[in-house]
Design a protein around this motif. Sequence first.
Motif, PDB file in Angstrom:
ATOM      1  N   VAL A 306       0.942  -1.108   0.124  1.00 52.99           N
ATOM      2  CA  VAL A 306       0.031   0.030   0.006  1.00 52.99           C
ATOM      3  C   VAL A 306       0.944   1.156  -0.109  1.00 52.99           C
ATOM      4  O   VAL A 306       1.682   1.359   0.844  1.00 52.99           O
ATOM      5  N   VAL A 307       0.586   2.048  -1.032  1.00 55.52           N
ATOM      6  CA  VAL A 307       1.053   3.717  -1.002  1.00 55.52           C
ATOM      7  C   VAL A 307      -0.006   4.286  -0.261  1.00 55.52           C
ATOM      8  O   VAL A 307      -0.873   4.723  -0.820  1.00 55.52           O
ATOM      9  N   TRP A 308       0.246   4.760   1.252  1.00 57.85           N
ATOM     10  CA  TRP A 308      -0.417   5.667   1.567  1.00 57.85           C
ATOM     11  C   TRP A 308       0.001   7.130   1.777  1.00 57.85           C
ATOM     12  O   TRP A 308       0.863   7.448   2.382  1.00 57.85           O
ATOM     13  N   HIS A 309      -0.499   8.050   0.890  1.00 59.01           N
ATOM     14  CA  HIS A 309      -0.295   9.296   0.799  1.00 59.01           C
ATOM     15  C   HIS A 309      -1.469  10.211   0.930  1.00 59.01           C
ATOM     16  O   HIS A 309      -2.514   9.862   0.319  1.00 59.01           O
ATOM     17  N   THR A 310      -1.225  11.101   1.925  1.00 55.85           N
ATOM     18  CA  THR A 310      -2.589  11.883   2.177  1.00 55.85           C
ATOM     19  C   THR A 310      -2.996  12.752   1.298  1.00 55.85           C
ATOM     20  O   THR A 310      -2.395  12.951  -0.002  1.00 55.85           O
ATOM     21  N   GLN A 311      -4.483  12.800   1.276  1.00 53.53           N
ATOM     22  CA  GLN A 311      -5.122  13.510   0.200  1.00 53.53           C
ATOM     23  C   GLN A 311      -4.377  14.758  -0.416  1.00 53.53           C
ATOM     24  O   GLN A 311      -4.229  15.881   0.542  1.00 53.53           O
ATOM     25  N   VAL A 470       2.885  21.295   1.038  1.00 55.61           N
ATOM     26  CA  VAL A 470       2.089  20.513  -0.156  1.00 55.61           C
ATOM     27  C   VAL A 470       0.588  20.675   0.085  1.00 55.61           C
ATOM     28  O   VAL A 470      -0.142  20.624  -1.031  1.00 55.61           O
ATOM     29  N   THR A 471       0.097  20.534   1.317  1.00 56.45           N
ATOM     30  CA  THR A 471      -1.144  20.965   1.659  1.00 56.45           C
ATOM     31  C   THR A 471      -1.172  21.739   2.621  1.00 56.45           C
ATOM     32  O   THR A 471      -0.124  22.073   3.319  1.00 56.45           O
ATOM     33  N   LEU A 472      -2.455  22.437   3.039  1.00 58.56           N
ATOM     34  CA  LEU A 472      -2.545  23.405   3.952  1.00 58.56           C
ATOM     35  C   LEU A 472      -3.388  22.835   5.177  1.00 58.56           C
ATOM     36  O   LEU A 472      -4.102  21.794   5.116  1.00 58.56           O
ATOM     37  N   GLU A 473      -3.195  23.275   6.342  1.00 65.20           N
ATOM     38  CA  GLU A 473      -3.732  22.844   7.571  1.00 65.20           C
ATOM     39  C   GLU A 473      -5.229  23.316   7.254  1.00 65.20           C
ATOM     40  O   GLU A 473      -5.597  24.489   6.804  1.00 65.20           O
ATOM     41  N   ILE A 474      -6.221  22.512   7.903  1.00 66.95           N
ATOM     42  CA  ILE A 474      -7.707  22.759   7.524  1.00 66.95           C
ATOM     43  C   ILE A 474      -8.351  22.951   9.140  1.00 66.95           C
ATOM     44  O   ILE A 474      -7.831  22.332   9.944  1.00 66.95           O
ATOM     45  N   PHE A 475      -9.084  24.128   9.227  1.00 72.59           N
ATOM     46  CA  PHE A 475      -9.745  24.476  10.277  1.00 72.59           C
ATOM     47  C   PHE A 475     -11.094  24.288  10.154  1.00 72.59           C
ATOM     48  O   PHE A 475     -11.714  24.006   9.069  1.00 72.59           O
ATOM     49  N   ALA A 647     -10.601  17.362   1.798  1.00 73.11           N
ATOM     50  CA  ALA A 647      -9.359  17.807   1.295  1.00 73.11           C
ATOM     51  C   ALA A 647      -9.530  18.642   0.047  1.00 73.11           C
ATOM     52  O   ALA A 647      -8.787  19.187  -0.427  1.00 73.11           O
ATOM     53  N   ARG A 648     -10.676  19.015  -0.382  1.00 75.13           N
ATOM     54  CA  ARG A 648     -11.018  19.947  -1.589  1.00 75.13           C
ATOM     55  C   ARG A 648     -10.399  21.254  -1.268  1.00 75.13           C
ATOM     56  O   ARG A 648     -10.085  22.285  -2.122  1.00 75.13           O
ATOM     57  N   VAL A 649     -10.377  21.806   0.227  1.00 74.77           N
ATOM     58  CA  VAL A 649      -9.846  23.062   0.587  1.00 74.77           C
ATOM     59  C   VAL A 649      -8.397  23.061   1.091  1.00 74.77           C
ATOM     60  O   VAL A 649      -8.125  24.042   1.564  1.00 74.77           O
ATOM     61  N   ASN A 650      -7.815  21.989   0.931  1.00 74.93           N
ATOM     62  CA  ASN A 650      -6.376  22.016   1.498  1.00 74.93           C
ATOM     63  C   ASN A 650      -5.316  22.155   0.563  1.00 74.93           C
ATOM     64  O   ASN A 650      -3.973  22.216   0.666  1.00 74.93           O
ATOM     65  N   ARG A 651      -5.591  22.655  -0.693  1.00 77.34           N
ATOM     66  CA  ARG A 651      -4.767  22.911  -1.827  1.00 77.34           C
ATOM     67  C   ARG A 651      -3.947  24.391  -1.592  1.00 77.34           C
ATOM     68  O   ARG A 651      -4.755  25.322  -1.546  1.00 77.34           O
ATOM     69  N   PRO A 652      -2.686  24.472  -1.801  1.00 75.14           N
ATOM     70  CA  PRO A 652      -2.001  25.940  -1.441  1.00 75.14           C
ATOM     71  C   PRO A 652      -2.449  26.627  -2.882  1.00 75.14           C
ATOM     72  O   PRO A 652      -2.621  26.299  -3.782  1.00 75.14           O
ATOM     73  N   PHE A 653      -2.475  27.862  -2.435  1.00 74.86           N
ATOM     74  CA  PHE A 653      -2.575  28.957  -3.358  1.00 74.86           C
ATOM     75  C   PHE A 653      -2.144  30.205  -2.700  1.00 74.86           C
ATOM     76  O   PHE A 653      -1.965  30.544  -1.398  1.00 74.86           O
ATOM     77  N   TYR A 658      -4.821  28.825   5.018  1.00 70.35           N
ATOM     78  CA  TYR A 658      -5.573  27.548   5.646  1.00 70.35           C
ATOM     79  C   TYR A 658      -6.954  27.334   4.600  1.00 70.35           C
ATOM     80  O   TYR A 658      -7.453  28.168   3.979  1.00 70.35           O
ATOM     81  N   GLY A 659      -7.171  26.089   4.969  1.00 76.01           N
ATOM     82  CA  GLY A 659      -8.642  25.689   4.151  1.00 76.01           C
ATOM     83  C   GLY A 659      -9.702  25.742   5.619  1.00 76.01           C
ATOM     84  O   GLY A 659      -9.132  25.651   6.677  1.00 76.01           O
TER      85      GLY A 659
END
Length: 989
Positions: A306-311, A470-475, A647-653, A658-659
Motif C-alpha cells: 500500500v502507498v498511503w499518501h494523504t489527500q 504540499v497541503t494546508l492546515e484545515i480548520f 481535502a478539496r480546500v487544503n490545496r495551496p494558493f 489555511y482551508g
Amino acid sequence: MSSGNEYNYVEGPALDVFESLGYEVFDANLVDEFPDNRKKLSDVVLRNRLRGAIERINPWISENNLNKAVKEIVNVDGVTSMRINKKVHGKLVKHNVSLKQDRGRGKKHQTVKYVDFEDPEKNEFLVLSQFEVAGLNETIKPDIVVFLNGIPVGVIECKSPTITDPKKKAIDQLLRYQNNRNGIKEGAEKLFYYNQLSVASWGDKSIYGTYQTPKSEYTEWKVHEDKTKEKIKNELGKENLKSQDILLYSLFEKKRFLDFLRNFTVFRDKGQDLVKMVARYQQYRAVKKALNRIKKRNKSDKQGGVVWHTQGSGKSLSMLFLSLKLRRIKDDPTILLVTDRQALDRQIKSTFEQCGFPNPKRAKSIEDLRRKLKNNTGQTITTLVHKFQEKDEEERFPVLSGDKDIYVMVDEAHRTQYKLLANNMREALPNAFYIGFTGTPIEKNKRNTRRTFGNYIDTYTIDQSIEDGVTLEIFYQGRLADLHLDGVDLDKVFNRVFQDKTEEEKKEIRKRYAQQQDLSEAPRRIDNIVLDILDHFEQKISDPFKGMIVTTSRRAAVTYKEKMDKYNGPESAVVISGDHNDSQKLKKYTPTDEGKERIKDRFKDSSSDLKFLIVCDMLLTGFDAPIAQVMYLDKPLKEHNLLQAIARVNRPFEDKNYGLIIDYYGVSDNLKEALYKFSEEDIKRCMTGLEDEEVVSRLEAAHRKSKSFFKGKKIDNSEGCVEELEDEQRRIEFNKAYKNFSKMMDILLPSKKATPYLKDLEKLGEIYTRAKNRYRDDSMNLEGAGEKVRGIIKEHITTKGIETINEEPVSITDGEEFENKIEELKNNKSKLKEMEHALRYETNVRFDEDPVFYKSLQKKIERLIEIYKKRRLEEKKVIKEFKSMIKAIRTREQEAKKKGLSDSTELAIYNTLDESLSIDQKELKEISKEITKKIEEEKTVDWKKKVSVQKDMRKGLKLYLYQKPEVNLNKDEMNHLINKIIKLARTHY
C-alpha cells in the motif's frame, strides 16, 4: 557578483557540492573567463561541448550530420516557450531525432542520442556561476547554471539567509528570468527552453520546481532514499547537512539526475494548456520503494503493498511515474489501473494520455476487459473494478492470465477492495503484483487496506504534507446548532396533522418521509443557513478565494441555488448528475458534461465572478481547485468520504493560509471516527477547531513574540520601537514574527477571540510600516498575512498620517517633500536616523551611476556615524553634514556645469578617470568629453545585448587612450579602466 553573505552562505557551498558530485565547476569569484565559446550573450547552449558530447555518444556520426544534430538543439521552434521546452525534453529523453547516414548498409535513418542514460560518465556535467545571458530587454546573470552536454538544464538562484523573505525574492527572480510578468517580456526566456530543474536556495532551505512551476508549488526535497545522512556527509565532506546539501545531492547526483529527467518529468497537455511537472520527493521515494518491493517479490509473501499518501499529495502522478518506470525496466509489462467510479476511470486515462504515456486503453465492457487481459500483453489498461463480474453460469471467476508481469494499481484502494469484485480480480490475475494507492486507508476487522494489499510501501502523512507546504492546515467550525429541528415539537405537529391515522400508519409515514435527510432539507432551515453562509463569506473569505456548498441531495442542491439567488449572493453554480426521470426543476439546474467542464474552469479562474459551487456527490474526490478556501458542509459524510471531501480546500494558493470547513450538519463525531486509524502524530493538524484552545494559544504565542522586540518600551511609542529595529537582523526576525502574528489573526478574524489583539495588531502594523520606510527595507512585505489584516493595517495607518503599506519612502531628491517629512519628526535623533537611512538607500541604488562619487559618500557616512556613536560629535553637526551630502546628490548636474562638463554622465566618466589617471584637470575634462562622444557614436539600438558592438567600443576607447601619452597605463590597468567605463555606459545609456 553575489554579495558576500550570499556567496559565503549559499552560492559557494552549492558549488562545493557540485564539485563533490564530480561536476566541472567554474566559479566567477575565482576565474576571469568561462569556457563557453559563445558568439553572443543570447547564446545559451555551449556548442563546442554539445558537439563533443554528440560525437562521444554517437561515434558513427558524420561531420555533416553532427552539424545538423547541433542545430536540432540550438534552433528549436514552437508556438510557445513551453512547447519548445517539451520538444527539447523529447529530443533528450525519447531520442526522437534521426538523421540519414550510410553506416555500411546504405542510407538509413539513424537515431541520434544527446544523452547517454546507461553510462552517466559518458556525459559532460558542468556548472557555471554568474552566467550572463542577454534577453529581449535585459541581461540576466543567474547565480548558478547547470549544463548537461553543453545544454543548460538547471538554474539555481541563491539568496543570503540574512535578508528578509529570501524565499520570495529567490522565486520572484526565477520567475522574472523565465520572462513573463504581467504580460511584459522580461528576463531571458531562451535559457529556459532547456530548463529541467529550477532551484531557489537560501542555505538553510532550498526548494525546487521546473519551468513555469507556480510560486506556491516549489517544494523542498526532504530525504534521500538510498543513503543515510552520515553517508552523504562523508561523500560531501561536510560536518553538518543543510537543506541545500540534501536537495543538490539528491537531485543532481549524476545517475539520479538522469533518472529524474527520463522517468520523473512529464508534460500534461490539455490542448492550449501545457503544464510541466516533476516528481516531489515522496512520489520519487514511493516509486523507488515499490520497484524494490517488486524486485524482492516472493510467492510465499503477499504480492504487493500500500502507498498511503494523504489527500492532495499527488497519488495519480505517483501511479504515472511508477508506470513509466515499469515500462522502461520491464519487457512488455501489463499495467492495469483500477478505479471504482466512471469519472475517476476517465480522469486517470486522461491524465496518462495528457502526460504522453504511450497508448493507455480503457476497457469498454466486461467482455472487452477479459479480451484485453487474455489475449494481449504489454498493454496499459484502465478499468472499473465493476467489470470483474461473473457470468450467471459460472461458479467461479475464470483465470484470465497467469502472467507475473502484470502490475495492478488500484486508485482509492480503501473503497471497494474487500468484497466479491476484488476477489474476482485476484482470481482472474492470480500472479499479478497488486499495489493499493490511498489517502485514507482503512484498518477494520472486515475491511482492511493493508491486509488486502500487503504492508505499507510508503507513507506520507497529513502533518508531513502540511509541513512541506504540499497541503494546508484545515480548520473546522460547527455553526447554527440552534437551527436543528426540535424533535418533541415536531412530534406534536406530526400527531396533529395525522391524527386520523393509526399508529401503524403513522410509523410507516415516519419511516418513509420523516428521515433526518428530509428534515435537513426543509426550505426554512436552508433559508437560514444560506443567510449565514453569505454573512460568513463576506466577513471571512477575501478575494480571490471561493467556496463549495455540499448538500444532502440533488434536490437540496437546487434549493440552495434558489436561496442564494433570492438573497443576491455572489454567482453560484450547481454541479449535479442528471436522470431521465428528473423533474423539470432538476433538469433546469443540471449542466451537460460540457457545461460541467465550463463551470469547473470558471470556478478555478481567479478572475471569474463564479464564487460558489453547489454539489451533492460530484467534485468531492479528484477535483483540484486551489482557489477554494471554504467548504460549507450540510451532508452526513463519513469515513474516507468525509476525509476526501474536506481535502478539496487544503490545496495551496498564493496568500492562502489555511482551508476552512463550516459544518451545518454536525459531522465532528464522524470526523473523529474517520481519523481513529491515524496515529495522534499523523493528525494533530487535521481539522483543528477554528477557536480551539490550540489556535488561540498559537495566536497568543505569536503576539508575545512580536512584542518581545520592544522590551522596556510601550508599542504606543512607535518612534522608539522603530529605533529598536535599526539592526538588519533584528528587523528580519521582527518581520517573521509579525507575519506569523498577522497570519494567526487572519485565521481567527472576525472571531471575538481575536478582538483583544486588534489594537496591538494596528500598533505593530504602524511600527512595521515606519520601519519599512525609514530603513528603505523593500524586502519587508506582508505576503501571506491575509487581506483582512492588510486592510486593518492600511486603514489604521492612513488615519494616523503614516505612509500606507503600498507607498514608497520619500526620496531625498524629492526636495521639499523630503524636507517636510524630516521636519515632522519630533527629535534630532529621529531626524538623524531618517537622513542616515535615506542616504544609505540613495547611495546604494545610485551607486552604479557614479561609483567614485557614491563610494566616497558611503565612506563619509560610515565615518560620521562611527564618530557619532563614540559621542565625539553632536547630533546637530551630523545632521548638518548629512544635509550637505544630500545637497551634493541633488546638485549633480550643477556640479558638472561648474567643471565645464555637459551633464552627470560626463561627470561620472570624469570622476572615474580622475581616480585612475594622474593628469591635470583641463586634460581630464577633454578626455572625458571625447570618451562620452565616442560612446554615443558607437552605441546602437540594443547595443548592450550585442557583444560585437561592445567589442568595437572597447577597441575604439583603448586605441584613443593609448594615443594619449599622458595616459600612462599598463595592459591590465587599461583593461580595468575600460571595463569601468563600459559599465558606466551600460548604466547611463
